[in-house]
Every structure is written in C-alpha cells, then in structure tokens.
Design a protein around this motif. Structure first.
Motif, PDB file in Angstrom:
ATOM      1  N   GLU A 247     -53.146 -70.224  67.736  1.00  0.00           N
ATOM      2  CA  GLU A 247     -53.600 -70.276  66.346  1.00  0.00           C
ATOM      3  C   GLU A 247     -54.245 -68.965  65.957  1.00  0.00           C
ATOM      4  OE1 GLU A 247     -56.582 -73.357  66.165  1.00  0.00           O
ATOM      5  OE2 GLU A 247     -57.841 -72.358  67.644  1.00  0.00           O
ATOM      6  N   THR A 248     -54.437 -68.820  64.657  1.00  0.00           N
ATOM      7  CA  THR A 248     -55.145 -67.666  64.120  1.00  0.00           C
ATOM      8  C   THR A 248     -56.564 -68.093  63.813  1.00  0.00           C
ATOM      9  OG1 THR A 248     -53.099 -66.914  63.143  1.00  0.00           O
ATOM     10  CG2 THR A 248     -55.114 -65.955  62.281  1.00  0.00           C
ATOM     11  N   ARG A 249     -57.532 -67.307  64.293  1.00  0.00           N
ATOM     12  CA  ARG A 249     -58.926 -67.676  64.107  1.00  0.00           C
ATOM     13  C   ARG A 249     -59.688 -66.597  63.339  1.00  0.00           C
ATOM     14  NH1 ARG A 249     -60.311 -72.053  67.141  1.00  0.00           N
ATOM     15  NH2 ARG A 249     -62.530 -71.588  66.918  1.00  0.00           N
ATOM     16  N   LEU A 250     -60.760 -67.022  62.726  1.00  0.00           N
ATOM     17  CA  LEU A 250     -61.642 -66.083  62.033  1.00  0.00           C
ATOM     18  C   LEU A 250     -62.978 -66.075  62.749  1.00  0.00           C
ATOM     19  CD1 LEU A 250     -61.188 -66.606  58.199  1.00  0.00           C
ATOM     20  CD2 LEU A 250     -60.495 -64.651  59.610  1.00  0.00           C
ATOM     21  N   TYR A 251     -63.522 -64.876  62.928  1.00  0.00           N
ATOM     22  CA  TYR A 251     -64.801 -64.743  63.612  1.00  0.00           C
ATOM     23  C   TYR A 251     -65.856 -64.300  62.611  1.00  0.00           C
ATOM     24  CZ  TYR A 251     -68.405 -62.893  66.698  1.00  0.00           C
ATOM     25  OH  TYR A 251     -69.597 -62.627  67.317  1.00  0.00           O
ATOM     26  N   ASN A 252     -66.992 -64.978  62.627  1.00  0.00           N
ATOM     27  CA  ASN A 252     -68.119 -64.596  61.771  1.00  0.00           C
ATOM     28  C   ASN A 252     -69.158 -63.885  62.635  1.00  0.00           C
ATOM     29  OD1 ASN A 252     -70.593 -64.554  60.420  1.00  0.00           O
ATOM     30  ND2 ASN A 252     -70.004 -66.291  59.140  1.00  0.00           N
ATOM     31  N   ASP A 254     -71.902 -62.325  61.891  1.00  0.00           N
ATOM     32  CA  ASP A 254     -73.315 -62.538  61.605  1.00  0.00           C
ATOM     33  C   ASP A 254     -73.836 -63.794  62.285  1.00  0.00           C
ATOM     34  OD1 ASP A 254     -73.410 -60.254  60.010  1.00  0.00           O
ATOM     35  OD2 ASP A 254     -72.584 -61.359  58.298  1.00  0.00           O
ATOM     36  N   ARG A 255     -72.948 -64.781  62.471  1.00  0.00           N
ATOM     37  CA  ARG A 255     -73.386 -66.038  63.087  1.00  0.00           C
ATOM     38  C   ARG A 255     -72.863 -66.232  64.505  1.00  0.00           C
ATOM     39  NH1 ARG A 255     -71.882 -70.197  58.527  1.00  0.00           N
ATOM     40  NH2 ARG A 255     -73.071 -69.386  56.757  1.00  0.00           N
ATOM     41  N   ASP A 256     -72.017 -65.260  64.975  1.00  0.00           N
ATOM     42  CA  ASP A 256     -71.354 -65.400  66.270  1.00  0.00           C
ATOM     43  C   ASP A 256     -70.637 -66.753  66.392  1.00  0.00           C
ATOM     44  OD1 ASP A 256     -70.499 -64.453  68.759  1.00  0.00           O
ATOM     45  OD2 ASP A 256     -72.152 -65.428  69.810  1.00  0.00           O
ATOM     46  N   GLU A 257     -69.875 -67.074  65.352  1.00  0.00           N
ATOM     47  CA  GLU A 257     -69.089 -68.315  65.327  1.00  0.00           C
ATOM     48  C   GLU A 257     -67.637 -67.978  65.029  1.00  0.00           C
ATOM     49  OE1 GLU A 257     -72.420 -71.133  63.112  1.00  0.00           O
ATOM     50  OE2 GLU A 257     -70.574 -70.588  62.066  1.00  0.00           O
ATOM     51  N   SER A 258     -66.735 -68.858  65.433  1.00  0.00           N
ATOM     52  CA  SER A 258     -65.349 -68.674  64.988  1.00  0.00           C
ATOM     53  C   SER A 258     -64.776 -70.020  64.573  1.00  0.00           C
ATOM     54  CB  SER A 258     -64.496 -68.048  66.096  1.00  0.00           C
ATOM     55  OG  SER A 258     -64.266 -68.973  67.134  1.00  0.00           O
ATOM     56  N   ARG A 259     -63.758 -69.955  63.739  1.00  0.00           N
ATOM     57  CA  ARG A 259     -63.109 -71.208  63.331  1.00  0.00           C
ATOM     58  C   ARG A 259     -61.615 -70.967  63.189  1.00  0.00           C
ATOM     59  NH1 ARG A 259     -61.795 -70.872  57.872  1.00  0.00           N
ATOM     60  NH2 ARG A 259     -63.024 -69.336  56.729  1.00  0.00           N
ATOM     61  N   SER A 260     -60.863 -72.046  63.289  1.00  0.00           N
ATOM     62  CA  SER A 260     -59.415 -71.925  63.161  1.00  0.00           C
ATOM     63  C   SER A 260     -59.053 -71.680  61.698  1.00  0.00           C
ATOM     64  CB  SER A 260     -58.766 -73.223  63.643  1.00  0.00           C
ATOM     65  OG  SER A 260     -57.377 -73.147  63.437  1.00  0.00           O
ATOM     66  N   MET A 261     -58.094 -70.772  61.476  1.00  0.00           N
ATOM     67  CA  MET A 261     -57.682 -70.466  60.108  1.00  0.00           C
ATOM     68  C   MET A 261     -56.346 -71.135  59.837  1.00  0.00           C
ATOM     69  SD  MET A 261     -57.584 -66.642  58.654  1.00  0.00           S
ATOM     70  CE  MET A 261     -56.035 -66.086  58.055  1.00  0.00           C
ATOM     71  N   ARG A 262     -55.428 -70.999  60.787  1.00  0.00           N
ATOM     72  CA  ARG A 262     -54.147 -71.696  60.674  1.00  0.00           C
ATOM     73  C   ARG A 262     -53.518 -71.704  62.054  1.00  0.00           C
ATOM     74  NH1 ARG A 262     -52.932 -66.598  57.731  1.00  0.00           N
ATOM     75  NH2 ARG A 262     -51.984 -65.227  59.268  1.00  0.00           N
ATOM     76  N   THR A 263     -52.673 -72.720  62.312  1.00  0.00           N
ATOM     77  CA  THR A 263     -51.960 -72.699  63.576  1.00  0.00           C
ATOM     78  C   THR A 263     -50.853 -71.664  63.439  1.00  0.00           C
ATOM     79  OG1 THR A 263     -50.612 -74.500  62.790  1.00  0.00           O
ATOM     80  CG2 THR A 263     -52.416 -75.080  64.271  1.00  0.00           C
ATOM     81  N   LYS A 264     -50.479 -71.123  64.585  1.00  0.00           N
ATOM     82  CA  LYS A 264     -49.600 -69.948  64.591  1.00  0.00           C
ATOM     83  C   LYS A 264     -48.267 -70.251  63.919  1.00  0.00           C
ATOM     84  CE  LYS A 264     -48.223 -65.831  65.744  1.00  0.00           C
ATOM     85  NZ  LYS A 264     -48.826 -64.598  65.225  1.00  0.00           N
ATOM     86  N   GLU A 265     -47.908 -69.361  63.003  1.00  0.00           N
ATOM     87  CA  GLU A 265     -46.626 -69.466  62.336  1.00  0.00           C
ATOM     88  C   GLU A 265     -45.595 -68.651  63.110  1.00  0.00           C
ATOM     89  OE1 GLU A 265     -48.779 -66.154  61.817  1.00  0.00           O
ATOM     90  OE2 GLU A 265     -49.483 -68.050  61.028  1.00  0.00           O
ATOM     91  N   GLU A 266     -44.343 -69.030  62.981  1.00  0.00           N
ATOM     92  CA  GLU A 266     -43.251 -68.279  63.622  1.00  0.00           C
ATOM     93  C   GLU A 266     -42.668 -67.331  62.597  1.00  0.00           C
ATOM     94  OE1 GLU A 266     -42.472 -68.557  66.771  1.00  0.00           O
ATOM     95  OE2 GLU A 266     -43.861 -70.225  67.111  1.00  0.00           O
ATOM     96  N   ALA A 267     -41.989 -66.298  63.100  1.00  0.00           N
ATOM     97  CA  ALA A 267     -41.390 -65.315  62.184  1.00  0.00           C
ATOM     98  C   ALA A 267     -40.496 -66.021  61.163  1.00  0.00           C
ATOM     99  CB  ALA A 267     -40.604 -64.283  62.964  1.00  0.00           C
ATOM    100  N   ASN A 268     -39.754 -67.060  61.593  1.00  0.00           N
ATOM    101  CA  ASN A 268     -38.814 -67.667  60.642  1.00  0.00           C
ATOM    102  C   ASN A 268     -39.479 -68.503  59.555  1.00  0.00           C
ATOM    103  OD1 ASN A 268     -39.385 -69.979  61.986  1.00  0.00           O
ATOM    104  ND2 ASN A 268     -37.401 -70.152  63.043  1.00  0.00           N
ATOM    105  N   ASP A 269     -40.786 -68.788  59.752  1.00  0.00           N
ATOM    106  CA  ASP A 269     -41.511 -69.432  58.664  1.00  0.00           C
ATOM    107  C   ASP A 269     -41.583 -68.527  57.441  1.00  0.00           C
ATOM    108  OD1 ASP A 269     -42.065 -71.651  60.188  1.00  0.00           O
ATOM    109  OD2 ASP A 269     -43.985 -70.848  60.913  1.00  0.00           O
ATOM    110  N   TYR A 270     -41.463 -67.267  57.671  1.00  0.00           N
ATOM    111  CA  TYR A 270     -41.639 -66.306  56.581  1.00  0.00           C
ATOM    112  C   TYR A 270     -40.335 -65.942  55.877  1.00  0.00           C
ATOM    113  CZ  TYR A 270     -46.407 -65.496  58.185  1.00  0.00           C
ATOM    114  OH  TYR A 270     -47.725 -65.643  58.518  1.00  0.00           O
ATOM    115  N   ARG A 271     -39.230 -66.471  56.381  1.00  0.00           N
ATOM    116  CA  ARG A 271     -37.941 -66.184  55.727  1.00  0.00           C
ATOM    117  C   ARG A 271     -37.769 -64.689  55.458  1.00  0.00           C
ATOM    118  NH1 ARG A 271     -37.119 -70.400  57.582  1.00  0.00           N
ATOM    119  NH2 ARG A 271     -36.899 -72.401  56.539  1.00  0.00           N
TER     120      ARG A 271
END
Ligand code: ADP
Ligand code: MG
Length: 483
Positions: A247-252, A254-271
């Motif tokens: 998955e793709t995650r975002l790190y904060n 200032d708070r030393d936290e991270s959260r999931s942003m989206r599960t990994k997309e494949e190249a073909n998702d992008y057409r």
C-alpha cells in the motif's frame, strides 16, 4: 527473529526551467494561486503541448551525471486518474521509454566504505497542482500553479539496507542535481520529494518481502524518521504472524505517525497509453555531446580535488564537496583564510550548526565565505581565542556590518600575546597559589598534571581580563612549573 531491511527510493526532482514542461507559463514559486497555469497546462480542448527543450537538456545532464544510458527516442504516455489537483484527468509522463536508462550513484558509508546504488531509470513528467487544506474551513483549496512544472522522477533499485544509506543516497542526489544546476534543491518548497519503498525479509533470505511506499517526504530528517517508523510497524506485524499489505502510506513527521492512503495500484489501473498530442522525442549525438560538455564539476570529482588542493581528509572532503553551495562557501573561506583545516572545522561546526538551527540554506547565510575566511586568519595568527572568535562570528551573523578586525577592536577581543606581559601574570598567579604549585610538582602522572594546569587557567584569564592567549599561557605554565 532477525530481519533484513530493503529500501528503494523514488525521487521527484523539480527541474529549474523558467517555463513549464509543455507550455510557456512561468514556474516561479510563490505566485498568487492559480495565476500561472494556462490552458495548455490544464489541457483545455483545442490546445496542444510543446515539449520544453531545456527540460530534456536537464534530464540528459542528469543521466550523464549518474552514469546512465540516454534513450535516443523517448515517448510520453498518459497516466489516467482522477484527483482534484489534476483536472486534466491524466498526468503526462513516461512509462515504456524513459529518457534516462539504468545508471548508478556511489555513496559514502559511515564506516568509510563506498556503496553503489543502482538507478533503474529516470523519466520526465509533469507535476500536478496542489491541494491546500489549511485556511479553507472544512473545504480544500486547489492551486494549479505547479501543474505542468517539469520533473524527473528517479527510481532506484531496492539496494539500500537501512535509513543511513537511504539518507546518504538522498543527500548525494541532492548534491548532484544542485551541482548540475538543474534543480534549486529547496526541499521546503517541494523541489525534491522522496517516496520510500520499504520491505523486510528474514535475515539472509533471497526473496524480497511485500513492500509499502511512504510518499512525499520532504526533508532528510523526516525520511530517516519515516523509515524507522515503518520498519518498526512492519516488524510488529510480521512478528505477530501478520502479513504486510502492499500500500501507499503517508507519514506525519510532526506526530511521528503514518496512515494508509490507498492500497497499491497496478500500472494497468492507470490505462496508460502513448499521448496522441506529443510525438516521440528523438535526441541526437550532438545534443548529448553538448550536454556532456556543459557538465560542471560534480561532488565526486570535487571531493577528490578538495583532498588534493586543501589536504582535507576523506570525511571532511566528502561532506563539504557534497553540496555545491556549501562547497563554494568553504572554498571562499579556505582561500581567504589560508588554513583549510581550520576553515573546514568552522564551516562544519559553528556555521552549519547555525544554519541548521535557523533552518536556512547556505544561500541565505548572513555571512559570506570571505568573512569567515577573515575570521580564520585571526584565529590562526592567534589574534583571538576560539571563545573570542565565537563572539565575532555571532556579531557577523547578527548583521554587524564591520570587518572582522573592526569587530575584534570594538569588542576588545584581541588576545594578549606579548610573552613578557603574560609571563609576568603567570609569575604573579603562581606566587599566589603555592599549595597548588607544590601539588603539581609532586604529581608524577602527566595526565593528572595536565588536568591540574586547568586550575591555574581560571585565575590567569581573570588576571588578563579574559584577553590572555590561552595557548601561550599554557606553554609558559608548563615551562615554569616544570623547571
Ligand atoms: P512498481 O512497478 O509497482 O512501481 P517497481 O518495481 O517499479 O514497482 O519499484 C518501485 C520502487 O520500489 C523502486 O524504487 C524499487 O526499488 C522499490 N522496490 C521494489 N520492490 C521492493 C521491495 N520488495 N522492497 C523495497 N523496495 C522495493
Ligand atoms: Mg514503478
């Protein structure tokens, strides 16, 4: 359970062209929102993009600087996705035929060894706009000024094995692109942004584990923290018998936290498909030769030169040569100051500490390399002590316009280096401290004797109103006490 850490980086480098990658609108930072994106940047119907030659030149220079093959024919593709900061509905990028092929960068490790990090490729693409979450009271603002700004995205092989190596690579790349002059390197303005791919595998295993990607880290410190944080998170999951989700995650930071942003997309998702508005770009030998001839001195070559020309050790040379602005500052200080080792100490010590504390780039330093060189001259010729030098540095930094010598005079920082005068003071102080003198002379351990010398220094500095040259005091003391 013991784990190996595997790290690969994707780095977005904003190219320092005056105009966008496919249009003539300005790339200058900090303009009023939505004043610098034109119809081409937004792909309005009826517009056609025109590739920016300078962006190609910069990409080729980058490729040459990282020992890579240059693709003679590169093709732009559309990567289709919806996001508010991308109203055109696709990003124009390169997938199948990126302009820069495989290359490598060598990094210096803390243990003195060199490690090669392979570059998979680097491609040209346009940046998107920016979503602004502050100041909009529950809504999101969109600033499209950045849309169409040229980027190269550099993709490494998963060759790094800890945060130190990843940060060393990131710093090295920063030094390369700023030395090339193809990027201003200002990370606070997003000119370089790092995505960190991390996975763990059982120690010694040949099979890579499932990775996550932590996106958009914009400082070396956040990068280091984000890696530590993610390694810890994955280790906890794996040791509890769980599995890592790609998955793709975002790190904060200032708070030393991270959260999931989206599960990994494949190249073909992008057409992806080749952009019908843009012809493939052919690059000939003359263009590459010209780029080659315009390459400035790069960090590796500069490091070698610093060792030869200034007699610096490997560590100092590598550190100072790594950043083109710091290197230029050091050279100015060393050339003027005539004592390269001392100049190097001051640049890496007081000067860098001060820049860091105020989060300033070298370019914004209130003092010049020449001024620091003048200061170095006065330390080296014993006019001022290192304590006095710090006061002069402070005065220069806070904007006192005088020359180093004028500041030394005005603040009465000149050391007394007249040996006759100093000897008189030593005689008087020793006469007033007979017990300590006797103790010193009975002591047989030179280490303890050295410590005891310090006991005389306080009274001596007091006697000289802080202006006695401590080095000379020390020499005279040893002579008188020993004899
Ligand atoms: P994708 O095609 O899904 O984008 P890539 O193979 O292009 O994936 O790799 C993207 C980035 O992730 C590269 O920097 C690469 O080095 C890194 N990477 C790939 N696999 C791993 C892994 N197992 N662990 C850590 N990093 C990895
Ligand atoms: Mg990829």
């Amino acid at each position: 359970m013991q784990w190996d850490i595997v790290i690969g980086l994707e780095i977005h480098v904003q190219l320092a062209t005056k105009t966008k990658i496919f249009s003539g609108s300005s790339t200058a930072y900090g303009a009023e929102p939505n004043t610098q994106a034109n119809a081409v940047d937004l792909a309005m119907p009826g517009t056609l993009p025109v590739p920016n030659e300078q962006a190609f030149r910069y990409a080729v220079m980058f490729g040459l600087a990282v020992n890579a093959e240059i693709e003679r024919r590169s093709v732009f593709e559309r990567k289709n996705y919806f996001y508010p900061d991308l109203p055109k509905g696709y990003q124009t990028t390169q997938l199948e035929r990126p302009i820069v092929g495989p290359g490598y960068v060598d990094i210096d490790l803390a243990n003195g060894e060199t490690k090669r990090v392979r570059i998979h490729h680097a491609h040209l693409e346009e940046d998107a706009g920016k979503s602004l979450h502050e100041d909009f009271h529950g809504m999101t603002g969109i600033d499209l000024n950045r849309a169409g700004t040229p980027l190269i995205e550099v993709v490494t092989e998963p060759d790094m094995t800890n945060a130190d190596e990843a940060v060393a690579f990131a710093k090295k790349l920063h030094g390369i692109v700023t030395s090339l002059g193809i990027c201003d390197g200002d990370m606070s303005q997003g000119s370089m942004r790092f995505d960190v791919n991390i996975s763990l595998k059982p120690k010694g295993s040949d099979t890579l584990g499932t990775r996550t990607e932590t996106k958009n880290l914009n400082s070396f410190r956040f990068m280091e923290q984000a890696i530590a944080h993610e390694v810890e998170r994955q280790m906890d999951i794996l040791e509890d018998g769980g599995a890592i989700v790609q998955e793709t995650r975002l790190y904060n930071g200032d708070r030393d936290e991270s959260r999931s942003m989206r599960t990994k997309e494949e190249a073909n998702d992008y057409r992806y498909f080749p952009c019908p508005d843009l012809l493939p770009v052919e690059i000939d030998d003359a263009f590459i030769d010209e780029a080659h001839n315009s390459l400035p001195e790069l960090p590796d070559a500069r490091k070698v030169r610093f060792k030869e020309q200034y007699g610096l050790n490997d560590y100092d040379a590598g550190l100072l040569a790594g950043d083109s602005q710091l290197a230029a500052f050091f050279e100015a200080a060393a050339d003027r100051g005539k004592d390269a080792k001392l100049a190097s100490n001051w640049v890496q010590g007081e000067f860098s500490a001060r820049l860091n504390a105020e989060e300033k780039p070298v370019a914004d330093s209130p003092i010049s390399g020449e001024q620091l060189g003048d200061l170095v001259v006065r330390i080296a010729d014993n006019t001022i002590s290192s304590a006095g030098a710090k006061k002069v540095f402070e005065a220069l930094w806070t904007g006192e316009n005088d020359s180093v010598d004028a500041i030394i005079d005005a603040k009465g920082l000149k050391q007394v280096s007249d040996t006759g005068e100093l000897e008189k003071m030593v005689d008087e102080v020793l006469a007033s401290m007979p017990d300590q003198v006797a103790q010193y002379q009975q002591e047989s351990d030179p280490k303890k004797q050295k410590k005891m010398l310090g006991g005389f220094m306080g009274p001596l500095m007091k006697a000289s109103k802080g202006q006695g040259n401590p080095k000379l005091f020390n020499e005279i003391l040893v002579k008188k006490l020993g004899g």
